[in-house]
Motif scaffolding. Structure first.
Motif, PDB file in Angstrom:
ATOM      1  N   ALA A 197      22.051   3.219  87.085  1.00 12.64           N
ATOM      2  CA  ALA A 197      21.890   2.960  85.653  1.00 12.64           C
ATOM      3  C   ALA A 197      22.268   1.529  85.297  1.00 12.64           C
ATOM      4  O   ALA A 197      21.529   0.842  84.574  1.00 12.64           O
ATOM      5  N   VAL A 198      23.398   1.053  85.811  1.00 11.25           N
ATOM      6  CA  VAL A 198      23.843  -0.310  85.511  1.00 11.25           C
ATOM      7  C   VAL A 198      22.848  -1.332  86.048  1.00 11.25           C
ATOM      8  O   VAL A 198      22.496  -2.300  85.365  1.00 11.25           O
ATOM      9  N   ASN A 199      22.354  -1.121  87.257  1.00 11.26           N
ATOM     10  CA  ASN A 199      21.420  -2.082  87.842  1.00 11.26           C
ATOM     11  C   ASN A 199      20.064  -2.057  87.144  1.00 11.26           C
ATOM     12  O   ASN A 199      19.409  -3.094  87.044  1.00 11.26           O
ATOM     13  N   ILE A 200      19.631  -0.917  86.660  1.00  9.65           N
ATOM     14  CA  ILE A 200      18.377  -0.880  85.907  1.00  9.65           C
ATOM     15  C   ILE A 200      18.550  -1.605  84.574  1.00  9.65           C
ATOM     16  O   ILE A 200      17.658  -2.343  84.145  1.00  9.65           O
ATOM     17  N   ILE A 201      19.700  -1.435  83.939  1.00 12.97           N
ATOM     18  CA  ILE A 201      19.963  -2.184  82.695  1.00 12.97           C
ATOM     19  C   ILE A 201      19.969  -3.676  82.961  1.00 12.97           C
ATOM     20  O   ILE A 201      19.359  -4.463  82.224  1.00 12.97           O
ATOM     21  N   LEU A 202      20.634  -4.113  84.042  1.00 13.57           N
ATOM     22  CA  LEU A 202      20.631  -5.532  84.407  1.00 13.57           C
ATOM     23  C   LEU A 202      19.219  -6.034  84.698  1.00 13.57           C
ATOM     24  O   LEU A 202      18.857  -7.158  84.320  1.00 13.57           O
ATOM     25  N   ALA A 203      18.426  -5.222  85.360  1.00  9.70           N
ATOM     26  CA  ALA A 203      17.058  -5.612  85.673  1.00  9.70           C
ATOM     27  C   ALA A 203      16.237  -5.798  84.403  1.00  9.70           C
ATOM     28  O   ALA A 203      15.451  -6.744  84.294  1.00  9.70           O
ATOM     29  N   VAL A 204      16.415  -4.900  83.445  1.00  8.12           N
ATOM     30  CA  VAL A 204      15.691  -5.020  82.177  1.00  8.12           C
ATOM     31  C   VAL A 204      16.124  -6.281  81.436  1.00  8.12           C
ATOM     32  O   VAL A 204      15.289  -7.018  80.901  1.00  8.12           O
ATOM     33  N   VAL A 205      17.426  -6.564  81.433  1.00  5.11           N
ATOM     34  CA  VAL A 205      17.921  -7.777  80.773  1.00  5.11           C
ATOM     35  C   VAL A 205      17.346  -9.018  81.445  1.00  5.11           C
ATOM     36  O   VAL A 205      16.893  -9.955  80.768  1.00  5.11           O
ATOM     37  N   LEU A 206      17.332  -9.061  82.784  1.00  5.02           N
ATOM     38  CA  LEU A 206      16.751 -10.201  83.488  1.00  5.02           C
ATOM     39  C   LEU A 206      15.264 -10.346  83.173  1.00  5.02           C
ATOM     40  O   LEU A 206      14.764 -11.458  82.992  1.00  5.02           O
ATOM     41  N   GLY A 207      14.562  -9.227  83.116  1.00  4.94           N
ATOM     42  CA  GLY A 207      13.141  -9.273  82.780  1.00  4.94           C
ATOM     43  C   GLY A 207      12.898  -9.812  81.383  1.00  4.94           C
ATOM     44  O   GLY A 207      11.983 -10.607  81.157  1.00  4.94           O
ATOM     45  N   ILE A 208      13.725  -9.394  80.427  1.00  3.08           N
ATOM     46  CA  ILE A 208      13.584  -9.887  79.051  1.00  3.08           C
ATOM     47  C   ILE A 208      13.876 -11.384  78.976  1.00  3.08           C
ATOM     48  O   ILE A 208      13.149 -12.138  78.324  1.00  3.08           O
ATOM     49  N   ILE A 209      14.950 -11.822  79.654  1.00  4.82           N
ATOM     50  CA  ILE A 209      15.265 -13.247  79.674  1.00  4.82           C
ATOM     51  C   ILE A 209      14.117 -14.033  80.306  1.00  4.82           C
ATOM     52  O   ILE A 209      13.710 -15.086  79.798  1.00  4.82           O
ATOM     53  N   GLY A 210      13.590 -13.529  81.409  1.00  8.02           N
ATOM     54  CA  GLY A 210      12.462 -14.197  82.063  1.00  8.02           C
ATOM     55  C   GLY A 210      11.230 -14.239  81.181  1.00  8.02           C
ATOM     56  O   GLY A 210      10.544 -15.254  81.104  1.00  8.02           O
ATOM     57  N   TRP A 211      10.927 -13.137  80.497  1.00  2.92           N
ATOM     58  CA  TRP A 211       9.772 -13.070  79.614  1.00  2.92           C
ATOM     59  C   TRP A 211       9.900 -14.075  78.469  1.00  2.92           C
ATOM     60  O   TRP A 211       8.965 -14.804  78.155  1.00  2.92           O
ATOM     61  N   ARG A 212      11.075 -14.109  77.853  1.00  2.00           N
ATOM     62  CA  ARG A 212      11.293 -15.059  76.760  1.00  2.00           C
ATOM     63  C   ARG A 212      11.250 -16.496  77.262  1.00  2.00           C
ATOM     64  O   ARG A 212      10.726 -17.384  76.579  1.00  2.00           O
ATOM     65  N   GLY A 213      11.809 -16.726  78.445  1.00  2.00           N
ATOM     66  CA  GLY A 213      11.758 -18.067  79.025  1.00  2.00           C
ATOM     67  C   GLY A 213      10.338 -18.488  79.339  1.00  2.00           C
ATOM     68  O   GLY A 213       9.956 -19.643  79.130  1.00  2.00           O
ATOM     69  N   LEU A 214       9.541 -17.567  79.838  1.00  2.00           N
ATOM     70  CA  LEU A 214       8.146 -17.877  80.155  1.00  2.00           C
ATOM     71  C   LEU A 214       7.356 -18.167  78.884  1.00  2.00           C
ATOM     72  O   LEU A 214       6.588 -19.129  78.841  1.00  2.00           O
ATOM     73  N   ARG A 215       7.564 -17.369  77.856  1.00  2.00           N
ATOM     74  CA  ARG A 215       6.882 -17.633  76.582  1.00  2.00           C
ATOM     75  C   ARG A 215       7.302 -18.974  76.006  1.00  2.00           C
ATOM     76  O   ARG A 215       6.480 -19.721  75.483  1.00  2.00           O
ATOM     77  N   GLY A 216       8.597 -19.289  76.090  1.00  2.00           N
ATOM     78  CA  GLY A 216       9.093 -20.569  75.582  1.00  2.00           C
ATOM     79  C   GLY A 216       8.535 -21.740  76.356  1.00  2.00           C
ATOM     80  O   GLY A 216       8.183 -22.780  75.778  1.00  2.00           O
ATOM     81  N   ALA A 217       8.420 -21.591  77.672  1.00  2.00           N
ATOM     82  CA  ALA A 217       7.877 -22.672  78.493  1.00  2.00           C
ATOM     83  C   ALA A 217       6.400 -22.889  78.179  1.00  2.00           C
ATOM     84  O   ALA A 217       5.929 -24.035  78.116  1.00  2.00           O
ATOM     85  N   ILE A 218       5.668 -21.812  77.950  1.00  2.00           N
ATOM     86  CA  ILE A 218       4.242 -21.945  77.626  1.00  2.00           C
ATOM     87  C   ILE A 218       4.078 -22.565  76.256  1.00  2.00           C
ATOM     88  O   ILE A 218       3.240 -23.456  76.058  1.00  2.00           O
ATOM     89  N   ARG A 219       4.896 -22.145  75.281  1.00  2.00           N
ATOM     90  CA  ARG A 219       4.821 -22.723  73.953  1.00  2.00           C
ATOM     91  C   ARG A 219       5.199 -24.215  73.979  1.00  2.00           C
ATOM     92  O   ARG A 219       4.598 -25.020  73.302  1.00  2.00           O
ATOM     93  N   GLY A 220       6.230 -24.537  74.766  1.00  2.00           N
ATOM     94  CA  GLY A 220       6.647 -25.933  74.890  1.00  2.00           C
ATOM     95  C   GLY A 220       5.572 -26.794  75.523  1.00  2.00           C
ATOM     96  O   GLY A 220       5.367 -27.953  75.140  1.00  2.00           O
ATOM     97  N   ARG A 221       4.844 -26.229  76.441  1.00  2.00           N
ATOM     98  CA  ARG A 221       3.760 -26.955  77.096  1.00  2.00           C
ATOM     99  C   ARG A 221       2.615 -27.234  76.112  1.00  2.00           C
ATOM    100  O   ARG A 221       2.007 -28.270  76.131  1.00  2.00           O
TER     101      ARG A 221
END
Length: 73
Positions: A44-68
């Motif tokens: 359970a803890v590792n799945i929660i961490l995985a979801v948090v990492l995925g959300i951070i990555g998704w937001r970072g990817l959207r931000g990088a594309i918008r910045g570009r």
């Protein structure tokens, strides 16, 4: 955050979910209840961490594309 780092975080999150869900299904019968409780908490803890990492990555990817593209919002 760069697109490479954001992509890595998203892939890591997906891998972690796959890995821990697979472990959950592969746990054999015959262990004491405490074994399943501990592993259930770990999963359970590792799945929660995985979801948090995925959300951070998704937001970072959207931000990088918008910045570009030069979008402000």
């Amino acid at each position: 955050m760069s697109q490479k780092i954001a992509g890595f975080l998203m892939i890591l999150g997906i891998f972690m979910i796959f890995e821990w869900v697979s472990l959950g299904f592969n746990l054999a019968d015959g262990h004491p209840t405490s074994f399943y409780v501990v592993h259930g908490i770990l999963i359970a803890v590792n799945i929660i961490l995985a979801v948090v990492l995925g959300i951070i990555g998704w937001r970072g990817l959207r931000g990088a594309i918008r910045g570009r593209r030069g979008d402000a919002g």
